[in-house]
Write a protein that holds these residues in place. Structure first.
Motif, PDB file in Angstrom:
ATOM      1  N   GLU A  22      80.215  67.646  27.409  1.00  0.00           N
ATOM      2  CA  GLU A  22      78.948  68.500  27.499  1.00  0.00           C
ATOM      3  C   GLU A  22      77.721  66.745  27.449  1.00  0.00           C
ATOM      4  OE1 GLU A  22      75.398  69.717  24.475  1.00  0.00           O
ATOM      5  OE2 GLU A  22      77.561  69.838  23.134  1.00  0.00           O
ATOM      6  N   ALA A  23      78.070  65.917  27.274  1.00  0.00           N
ATOM      7  CA  ALA A  23      77.405  64.929  27.550  1.00  0.00           C
ATOM      8  C   ALA A  23      77.973  64.527  28.936  1.00  0.00           C
ATOM      9  CB  ALA A  23      77.867  63.138  26.779  1.00  0.00           C
ATOM     10  N   TYR A  24      78.222  64.611  29.653  1.00  0.00           N
ATOM     11  CA  TYR A  24      78.407  64.070  31.724  1.00  0.00           C
ATOM     12  C   TYR A  24      78.087  65.137  32.235  1.00  0.00           C
ATOM     13  CZ  TYR A  24      79.558  59.621  30.918  1.00  0.00           C
ATOM     14  OH  TYR A  24      79.404  57.937  31.073  1.00  0.00           O
ATOM     15  N   ASP A  25      78.401  66.394  31.453  1.00  0.00           N
ATOM     16  CA  ASP A  25      77.378  67.473  32.358  1.00  0.00           C
ATOM     17  C   ASP A  25      76.254  67.462  32.440  1.00  0.00           C
ATOM     18  OD1 ASP A  25      77.968  70.343  33.702  1.00  0.00           O
ATOM     19  OD2 ASP A  25      76.919  70.688  31.712  1.00  0.00           O
ATOM     20  N   GLU A  26      75.756  67.136  31.777  1.00  0.00           N
ATOM     21  CA  GLU A  26      74.065  66.801  31.533  1.00  0.00           C
ATOM     22  C   GLU A  26      74.039  65.821  32.618  1.00  0.00           C
ATOM     23  OE1 GLU A  26      69.972  67.069  31.096  1.00  0.00           O
ATOM     24  OE2 GLU A  26      71.675  68.835  30.283  1.00  0.00           O
ATOM     25  N   LYS A  85      72.222  54.969  34.670  1.00  0.00           N
ATOM     26  CA  LYS A  85      70.943  55.243  33.310  1.00  0.00           C
ATOM     27  C   LYS A  85      71.857  56.681  32.695  1.00  0.00           C
ATOM     28  CE  LYS A  85      66.645  57.096  31.637  1.00  0.00           C
ATOM     29  NZ  LYS A  85      65.324  56.810  31.831  1.00  0.00           N
ATOM     30  N   ALA A  86      71.419  57.310  33.984  1.00  0.00           N
ATOM     31  CA  ALA A  86      72.866  58.666  33.136  1.00  0.00           C
ATOM     32  C   ALA A  86      73.845  58.386  32.661  1.00  0.00           C
ATOM     33  CB  ALA A  86      72.805  59.529  34.587  1.00  0.00           C
ATOM     34  N   ILE A  87      74.629  57.287  33.497  1.00  0.00           N
ATOM     35  CA  ILE A  87      76.012  57.003  32.276  1.00  0.00           C
ATOM     36  C   ILE A  87      75.961  56.513  30.996  1.00  0.00           C
ATOM     37  CG2 ILE A  87      78.184  55.510  32.509  1.00  0.00           C
ATOM     38  CD1 ILE A  87      77.610  55.462  35.539  1.00  0.00           C
ATOM     39  N   TYR A  88      74.627  55.538  30.377  1.00  0.00           N
ATOM     40  CA  TYR A  88      74.825  54.585  29.191  1.00  0.00           C
ATOM     41  C   TYR A  88      74.126  56.065  28.175  1.00  0.00           C
ATOM     42  CZ  TYR A  88      69.386  53.226  30.826  1.00  0.00           C
ATOM     43  OH  TYR A  88      68.850  52.779  30.364  1.00  0.00           O
ATOM     44  N   THR A  89      73.569  56.781  29.199  1.00  0.00           N
ATOM     45  CA  THR A  89      72.616  57.475  28.321  1.00  0.00           C
ATOM     46  C   THR A  89      73.367  59.350  27.552  1.00  0.00           C
ATOM     47  OG1 THR A  89      70.492  58.164  29.203  1.00  0.00           O
ATOM     48  CG2 THR A  89      70.813  59.616  28.231  1.00  0.00           C
ATOM     49  N   ALA A  90      74.833  59.061  28.442  1.00  0.00           N
ATOM     50  CA  ALA A  90      75.980  59.817  27.856  1.00  0.00           C
ATOM     51  C   ALA A  90      76.448  59.560  26.933  1.00  0.00           C
ATOM     52  CB  ALA A  90      76.317  60.482  29.161  1.00  0.00           C
ATOM     53  N   ASN A  91      77.227  57.882  27.446  1.00  0.00           N
ATOM     54  CA  ASN A  91      77.894  57.338  26.521  1.00  0.00           C
ATOM     55  C   ASN A  91      77.305  56.854  24.800  1.00  0.00           C
ATOM     56  OD1 ASN A  91      79.663  57.093  28.338  1.00  0.00           O
ATOM     57  ND2 ASN A  91      79.604  55.145  28.728  1.00  0.00           N
ATOM     58  N   GLN A  92      75.927  57.073  25.283  1.00  0.00           N
ATOM     59  CA  GLN A  92      75.097  56.662  23.837  1.00  0.00           C
ATOM     60  C   GLN A  92      75.265  58.039  22.869  1.00  0.00           C
ATOM     61  OE1 GLN A  92      72.409  54.382  21.925  1.00  0.00           O
ATOM     62  NE2 GLN A  92      73.507  52.479  22.999  1.00  0.00           N
ATOM     63  N   ARG A  93      74.928  59.337  23.622  1.00  0.00           N
ATOM     64  CA  ARG A  93      75.442  60.811  22.971  1.00  0.00           C
ATOM     65  C   ARG A  93      76.761  61.195  22.326  1.00  0.00           C
ATOM     66  NH1 ARG A  93      74.075  65.343  27.273  1.00  0.00           N
ATOM     67  NH2 ARG A  93      74.162  67.107  24.429  1.00  0.00           N
ATOM     68  N   VAL A  94      77.482  60.453  23.438  1.00  0.00           N
ATOM     69  CA  VAL A  94      78.801  60.363  22.698  1.00  0.00           C
ATOM     70  C   VAL A  94      79.545  59.529  22.175  1.00  0.00           C
ATOM     71  CG1 VAL A  94      81.565  59.973  23.180  1.00  0.00           C
ATOM     72  CG2 VAL A  94      80.164  61.314  25.000  1.00  0.00           C
ATOM     73  N   LEU A  95      79.391  58.767  21.605  1.00  0.00           N
ATOM     74  CA  LEU A  95      79.490  57.488  20.395  1.00  0.00           C
ATOM     75  C   LEU A  95      78.297  57.421  19.350  1.00  0.00           C
ATOM     76  CD1 LEU A  95      80.379  53.961  22.774  1.00  0.00           C
ATOM     77  CD2 LEU A  95      81.885  55.840  21.682  1.00  0.00           C
ATOM     78  N   ILE A 106      75.011  50.056  24.734  1.00  0.00           N
ATOM     79  CA  ILE A 106      73.707  49.468  24.656  1.00  0.00           C
ATOM     80  C   ILE A 106      73.390  50.640  25.787  1.00  0.00           C
ATOM     81  CG2 ILE A 106      73.547  47.394  26.037  1.00  0.00           C
ATOM     82  CD1 ILE A 106      71.769  46.985  23.943  1.00  0.00           C
ATOM     83  N   ALA A 107      72.064  50.788  25.163  1.00  0.00           N
ATOM     84  CA  ALA A 107      71.397  51.955  26.271  1.00  0.00           C
ATOM     85  C   ALA A 107      70.992  51.419  27.275  1.00  0.00           C
ATOM     86  CB  ALA A 107      70.451  52.607  25.885  1.00  0.00           C
ATOM     87  N   SER A 108      71.310  50.081  28.303  1.00  0.00           N
ATOM     88  CA  SER A 108      70.860  49.448  29.042  1.00  0.00           C
ATOM     89  C   SER A 108      71.983  49.058  30.292  1.00  0.00           C
ATOM     90  CB  SER A 108      70.159  48.321  28.539  1.00  0.00           C
ATOM     91  OG  SER A 108      71.399  47.292  28.469  1.00  0.00           O
ATOM     92  N   TYR A 109      71.556  49.157  31.569  1.00  0.00           N
ATOM     93  CA  TYR A 109      72.940  48.273  32.473  1.00  0.00           C
ATOM     94  C   TYR A 109      73.858  48.028  32.302  1.00  0.00           C
ATOM     95  CZ  TYR A 109      69.045  50.186  35.216  1.00  0.00           C
ATOM     96  OH  TYR A 109      68.109  51.185  36.065  1.00  0.00           O
ATOM     97  N   GLU A 110      73.684  46.925  31.578  1.00  0.00           N
ATOM     98  CA  GLU A 110      75.030  46.702  30.731  1.00  0.00           C
ATOM     99  C   GLU A 110      75.905  47.223  29.977  1.00  0.00           C
ATOM    100  OE1 GLU A 110      74.304  42.294  28.090  1.00  0.00           O
ATOM    101  OE2 GLU A 110      72.597  43.052  27.897  1.00  0.00           O
ATOM    102  N   GLY A 111      75.505  48.694  29.213  1.00  0.00           N
ATOM    103  CA  GLY A 111      76.373  49.149  28.118  1.00  0.00           C
ATOM    104  C   GLY A 111      77.498  49.742  29.726  1.00  0.00           C
ATOM    105  N   THR A 112      76.630  50.301  30.568  1.00  0.00           N
ATOM    106  CA  THR A 112      77.047  51.366  32.153  1.00  0.00           C
ATOM    107  C   THR A 112      78.009  49.662  33.023  1.00  0.00           C
ATOM    108  OG1 THR A 112      75.205  52.280  32.336  1.00  0.00           O
ATOM    109  CG2 THR A 112      76.698  52.005  34.074  1.00  0.00           C
ATOM    110  N   TRP A 113      77.583  48.969  33.263  1.00  0.00           N
ATOM    111  CA  TRP A 113      78.221  47.738  33.637  1.00  0.00           C
ATOM    112  C   TRP A 113      79.614  47.712  32.661  1.00  0.00           C
ATOM    113  CZ3 TRP A 113      78.656  43.527  37.410  1.00  0.00           C
ATOM    114  CH2 TRP A 113      79.126  42.454  36.884  1.00  0.00           C
ATOM    115  N   GLN A 114      80.103  47.089  31.897  1.00  0.00           N
ATOM    116  CA  GLN A 114      81.607  47.749  31.152  1.00  0.00           C
ATOM    117  C   GLN A 114      81.973  48.545  30.707  1.00  0.00           C
ATOM    118  OE1 GLN A 114      81.391  45.350  27.201  1.00  0.00           O
ATOM    119  NE2 GLN A 114      80.787  43.688  28.712  1.00  0.00           N
TER     120      GLN A 114
END
Length: 369
Positions: free
Chosen positions: A359-363, A341-351, A151-159
């Protein structure tokens, strides 16, 4: 002041504070604040010098509040990190000074449906390859093999952190191979239909609901959901193992969760000293054991955690996972929320958008540089 709101929390927190206060000849009152309102409330109270005498904070927020000058260093009151692992001690540290202490901690591990794995003829996975093989065998028309929260929140980054850290990735280098490999792993599971695309909308509670309903054979989750799991699905045969790693024998490195208790600077030094006295007794090992048992969390004290594992075998895996867990803010301090936030945003772009992880993590790396 705290944000605990479950019956188990009330029993553990109120019960322990009441016992300790009576022994010290003190009285206390407790104010509960919704979790999403706590930090704004704390910063407002700090500016008006109306903070409570004892304040609970989620550990990623300690450094921000300490940086504002609102918290008293605890060592002056005889409160130390003795008996804690370095990672547990880090939860309450800022700039080399102890401002908070966690009586219990938590992390995440891999829950699995024992009957589904036995029926598919697979063992609980310990490596990424085994996780992939198991998920392929467990994915049917009726359920997915694996689920997590993206999910696009700290929970998504935590996992995501266990996969990133265990692969050699680091929060200070978001476009490194270790980070990209973990993002690719998640992407492959979703793209290949072994994990539902809905994980981008699922919080950790939603993931556990999927597990309860039999819609996912293996899920990443935490011990705080065990009480609900047992209450809602008493006939479900489940177990837990540490989160699989890229190569056999490597440490499974998960994030360390848990709240820390602090003594705010209120201007009344006598009350601050009494609050610290109450806190010191509150976090004593015997009280950690009691609170851990009531809340399905892990004592912060190493010896208490070992005893807890022997007395609570269902939670033994989490004790093992905690032993190698890391603080999320140890390296970045107050800058952690921006990186999370940058991490969960990148994962949202990927998924969601099928963006290449590179590309997602370069941004993502550019947004935090």
């Amino acid at each position: 002041m705290d944000y605990y709101n479950t019956p188990a929390d009330d029993v553990a927190i109120n019960g322990t504070f009441t016992k300790c206060a009576e022994e010290l000849g003190l009285t206390f009152s407790r104010e509960r604040v919704p979790g999403d309102q706590l930090i704004a409330r704390v910063l407002q109270m700090g500016s008006s010098r109306t903070l409570p005498d004892l304040l609970m904070l989620d550990n990623p927020n300690v450094q921000q509040v300490a940086d504002s000058g609102a918290l008293a260093p605890l060592e002056q009151y005889g409160i130390s990190t003795e008996g804690l692992t370095p990672a547990v001690a880090d939860l309450g540290m800022y700039d080399g000074t102890l401002y908070g202490i966690a009586p219990t901690v938590n992390t995440i591990a891999l829950f699995y449906n024992v009957d589904m794995l036995e029926e598919a003829g697979v063992e609980p996975p310990s490596t990424w390859d085994e996780l992939r093989t198991a998920a392929e065998a467990l994915t049917t028309e009726d359920h997915y093999g694996f689920a997590f929260s993206a999910i696009a929140s700290y929970e998504g980054t935590w996992q995501f952190m266990p996969f990133m850290w265990s692969n050699g990735g680091d929060e200070t280098d978001l476009d490194s191979e270790g980070v990209l490999g973990a993002a690719q792993l998640w992407s492959d599971f979703v793209a290949d239909g072994l994990t539902s695309r809905s994980v981008v909308n699922w919080g950790q509670g939603d993931v556990m609901d999927q597990f309860k309903a039999g819609n996912a054979a293996m899920v990443i989750n935490g011990p705080w959901n065990i009480a609900g799991l047992e209450a809602d699905t008493p006939d479900l045969h489940w177990d837990v193992v540490t989160i699989p790693v890229p190569t056999a024998g490597a440490d499974s490195v998960a994030p360390l969760g848990g709240e820390v208790w602090t003594v705010p600077i209120t201007g009344d030094e006598e009350k601050q000293a009494k609050a610290a006295e109450l806190l010191k007794m509150f976090v004593a090992p015997e009280n950690q054991l009691y609170m851990a048992g009531e809340r399905s969390t892990i004592p912060g004290d190493v010896e208490a955690a070992t005893q807890f594992a022997s007395e609570n075998p269902d939670l033994g895996t989490f004790v093992d996972q905690v032993s190698t867990a890391r603080s999320r803010t140890a390296k970045l301090g107050p800058d952690w929320p921006r990186t999370a936030k940058a991490i969960y945003t990148a994962n949202q772009r990927v998924l969601v958008d099928d963006t290449d992880p590179g590309e997602a993590y370069d941004e993502a790396a550019r947004t935090v540089s």
